[in-house]
Design an enzyme around this catalytic site. Structure first.
Site, short mmCIF file in Angstrom:
data_model
loop_
_atom_site.label_atom_id
_atom_site.label_comp_id
_atom_site.label_asym_id
_atom_site.label_seq_id
_atom_site.Cartn_x
_atom_site.Cartn_y
_atom_site.Cartn_z
N LYS A 266 0.87 -1.19 0.00
CA LYS A 266 0.00 0.00 0.00
C LYS A 266 0.91 1.24 0.00
O LYS A 266 1.85 1.32 0.77
CB LYS A 266 -0.92 -0.03 1.23
CG LYS A 266 -2.09 0.91 1.12
CD LYS A 266 -3.23 0.54 2.08
CE LYS A 266 -4.40 1.51 1.90
NZ LYS A 266 -5.58 1.15 2.71
N GLU A 350 -20.56 -4.08 9.22
CA GLU A 350 -21.51 -3.25 9.97
C GLU A 350 -22.68 -4.08 10.51
O GLU A 350 -23.16 -3.84 11.61
CB GLU A 350 -22.04 -2.13 9.07
CG GLU A 350 -21.04 -1.01 8.80
CD GLU A 350 -20.05 -1.33 7.70
OE1 GLU A 350 -20.16 -2.40 7.07
OE2 GLU A 350 -19.14 -0.51 7.47
N ARG A 378 -25.77 -0.08 6.06
CA ARG A 378 -25.41 -1.48 5.81
C ARG A 378 -25.92 -2.39 6.94
O ARG A 378 -26.05 -3.60 6.77
CB ARG A 378 -23.89 -1.57 5.66
CG ARG A 378 -23.24 -2.82 5.19
CD ARG A 378 -23.65 -3.40 3.88
NE ARG A 378 -23.18 -2.80 2.66
CZ ARG A 378 -22.00 -3.03 2.09
NH1 ARG A 378 -21.11 -3.78 2.71
NH2 ARG A 378 -21.67 -2.48 0.92
#
Ligand SMILES: Cc1ncc(C[n+]2csc(CCOP(=O)(O)OP(=O)(O)O)c2C)c(N)n1
Ligand SMILES: CC(=O)[C@@H](O)[C@H](O)COP(=O)(O)O
Ligand SMILES: [Mg+2]
Length: 604
Positions: A266, A350, A378
């Site tokens: 990353k 979630e 969600r």
């Protein structure tokens, strides 16, 4: 369009450099998602080399990492407008480009999109193949397994590139991320791979593939994915263009569901961001040389929430909490650090975050669920079915309520008042500034008569603290901040600041107005509203009109035959574009100036 297919490997590597340079140039100036996009450059170039973006669905999960795709598909010049008002989006958006197959922004939808696309392709009898780019963090959401479950069963040809940089926004959590790491770190596998590599490099393509399969038999290879019915290839070096291209060509040729496990770094290509740095996920403008932010950070609602809850959690060990992969964004990071046995990051999950807090409430704990307004969507059924139904006192700290700015349509936090106030048993309230936010957290902590939810904006409130004294929240009680028998702003949450600004401007023009801070949406203060002398009410909240507060008050006024006119300055029934809040509210005609102009016209 940049013709990737015509380039040789040297040219492709130069293209990768140019793409990184362009991303760094624009994101350092305007902000955006830096480390995710830098890490995905070779994977995206290889996608464009092996697949046909003119016909194959290119599907990016979250799509925050898809800047290279935008740069390759005709948006090189306008990339300067990234996430600016009127400019290009930071996410894939079909209305922006036909090469953006599907909108994204919320995580873990990509494989379901690919399965749906594959069904359509099969029904139409077309020669097209969906290709997905999904990160290791996005693999922690249940929706991914719903899709893999069907894909592995139906065997549609789909190529999934799993971009494994061992990071979500922060460090990823969960058994899956450990499994992926094991896939890359197997001792026997690593040693074997080194010896094997020489043979691999010289062998012809099909032999290469068979050799890879043979090699994997000695590793902790993707048995999980293969048991799910997919071919697993990997792990490969996601920055080695040649290896990625070769592997994708093999994957594509298999004409079945394949997951290619690519290891990337990353932030690749910008040394300060390379590796495991949460900071570089989403950044504001920064100095390219030093990496230092160009704007100093100011006090935020998130920080006030976090500090207040930390104080309370030190006093009361029954306070617990959860975040769904947003420890820093929600301010739960500090609590997780201080009390790792009481505060959890559950990954991008979630639904699980919401439901898992209900038994803690049942068992006598004081759970706080800190989730952005948009991401709480969600877990909606879980709020109804697992929290409200049996009236469990779960506290929802709804961050990023209102227009969030650069993230645009997929991230605006403008529906939570509507989607929550229709639920039985829930108590809904909102602070207007930092001081009342502290009181809101305290009220939530003490409130044990069922679930409650309080919302606050991204960054700072509109209203400065010292304007009105912060009173304790009292269930169902509103507050008249400025009285008037002419016109009354009925304001809520961050809307109070806008109402106060409009009040001052109208006063300069000789128009008398008052301001009520509603404070509670459920239950709201009917007694105070009945007592108001002003018969013209203007409603201001940073939520959608549909299902919003003006709708609620109109029902109330009609049911009680009150002689009151109500007009709403809440958000219109449309998805709200990205851009700075001021410009977006001006577009919607709900900025302070537009409110003042309209009230002046109506009351001249
Ligand atoms: C439903 C949902 N929850 C949370 C987020 C916030 N979010 C955006 S990107 C991200 C991490 C994604 O990690 P990964 O898939 O590994 O991508 P990377 O940035 O590492 O390339 C999260 C949690 C979201 N977009 N959607
Ligand atoms: C891509 C994504 O969904 C997150 O990175 C989001 O952009 C974070 O939003 P904030 O910047 O408001 O924390
Ligand atoms: Mg990742």
């Amino acid at each position: 369009m940049i013709d990737v297919k015509s380039k040789n490997i040297v040219e492709l590597e130069k293209l990768a450099q140019d793409i990184r340079k362009r991303i760094l140039e624009v994101v350092s100036a305007k902000g955006g998602h830096l480390s995710s996009t830098l890490g995905a450059v070779e994977l995206i170039i290889a996608m464009h080399y092996v697949f046909d973006v003119e016909k194959d669905p290119f599907i990016f999960d979250v799509s925050h990492q898809a800047y290279a795709h935008k740069l390759l598909t005709g948006r090189w010049d306008e990339f300067d407008t990234l996430r600016q008002f009127g400019g290009i989006s930071g996410y894939t958006k079909p209305s922006e480009s036909k090469y953006d197959y599907f909108s994204a922004g919320h995580s873990s939808t990509s494989i379901s999109v690919a399965v749906g696309a594959a069904k359509a392709i099969k029904l139409k009898g077309e020669e097209r193949i969906p290709v997905v780019l999904i990160g290791d963090g996005a693999m922690s959401a249940g929706m991914v397994y719903e899709a893999l479950n069907e894909l592995g069963f139906r065997k549609y040809p789909v190529v999934i590139i799993l971009n494994d940089n061992e990071m979500s926004i922060g460090k990823p959590i969960g058994a899956l991320s450990k499994y992926l790491t094991r896939l890359k770190a197997g001792k026997l596998y690593q040693g074997f791979k080194e010896k094997f590599k020489k043979f691999l490099d010289s062998a012809p393509k099909d032999v290469k593939y068979m050799a890879k399969k043979f090699e994997e038999m000695f590793s902790v290879h993707g048995v999980f994915f293969e048991e799910m019915g997919l071919e697993y290839i990997g792990p490969i070096d996601g920055h080695n263009l040649e290896e990625v291209i070769e592997t994708l060509e093999v994957a594509k040729s298999l004409k079945k569901p394949v997951i290619v496990h690519a290891k990337t770094i990353k932030g690749k290509g910008y040394e300060q961001a390379e590796g495991y740095y949460e900071h570089w996920h989403g950044v504001g403008p920064f100095d390219l040389k030093t990496g230092k932010p160009l704007k100093k950070s100011s006090l935020s609602a998130t920080k006030v929430y976090s500090e207040t809850l930390l104080e309370l959690a030190k006093e009361d060990k029954n306070i617990v909490g959860v975040t769904a992969a947003m420890p820093s964004g929600t301010g739960m990071k500090e609590l997780m650090k201080e009390f790792p046995e009481r505060f959890w990051d559950v990954g991008i999950a979630e639904q699980h975050a919401v439901t898992s807090m209900a038994p803690l409430a049942k068992e006598g704990f004081i759970p706080f669920v800190a989730i952005y307004s948009t991401f709480l969507q969600r877990g909606y059924d879980q709020i109804i079915h697992d929290v409200c139904l049996d009236n469990y006192p779960v506290r929802f700290a709804i961050d990023r309520a209102g227009i969030v700015g650069a993230d645009g349509e997929t991230h605006q936090g403008v529906f939570d008042i509507g989607y929550l106030r229709i639920l039985p048993n829930i108590t809904i309230f909102a602070p207007r500034d930092f001081e009342t936010l502290k009181k809101a957290v305290r009220f939530a902590k003490e409130f044990n008569d069922g679930p409650c939810a309080f919302r606050y904006p991204r960054g700072a409130f509109t209203l400065e603290d010292e304007v009105f004294d912060a009173k304790d929240f009292e269930l169902g009680k509103a507050e008249v901040l400025i009285d008037s028998d002419n016109i009354m702003f009925i304001a809520y949450g961050n809307g109070v600041g806008k109402a106060y600004k409009a009040h001052k401007l109208l006063k300069e023009q000789g128009i008398d107005t008052g301001v009520v801070d509603l404070r509670f949406v459920k239950p709201f203060d009917k007694e105070l509203l009945r007592s108001l002398r002003a018969k013209k009410w203007y409603v201001i909240s940073d939520n959608a009109k549909e299902g919003g507060i003006a709708e609620m008050l109109s029902d109330f006024v009609n049911s009680e035959n009150l002689d009151v006119s109500i007009e709403s300055f809440e958000y219109p029934d449309e998805f709200i574009p990205h851009g700075d809040v001021e410009s977006v509210e001006r577009l919607l005609k709900v900025d302070v100036q537009s409110i003042v102009e309209k009230i002046k016209d109506q009351n001249a």
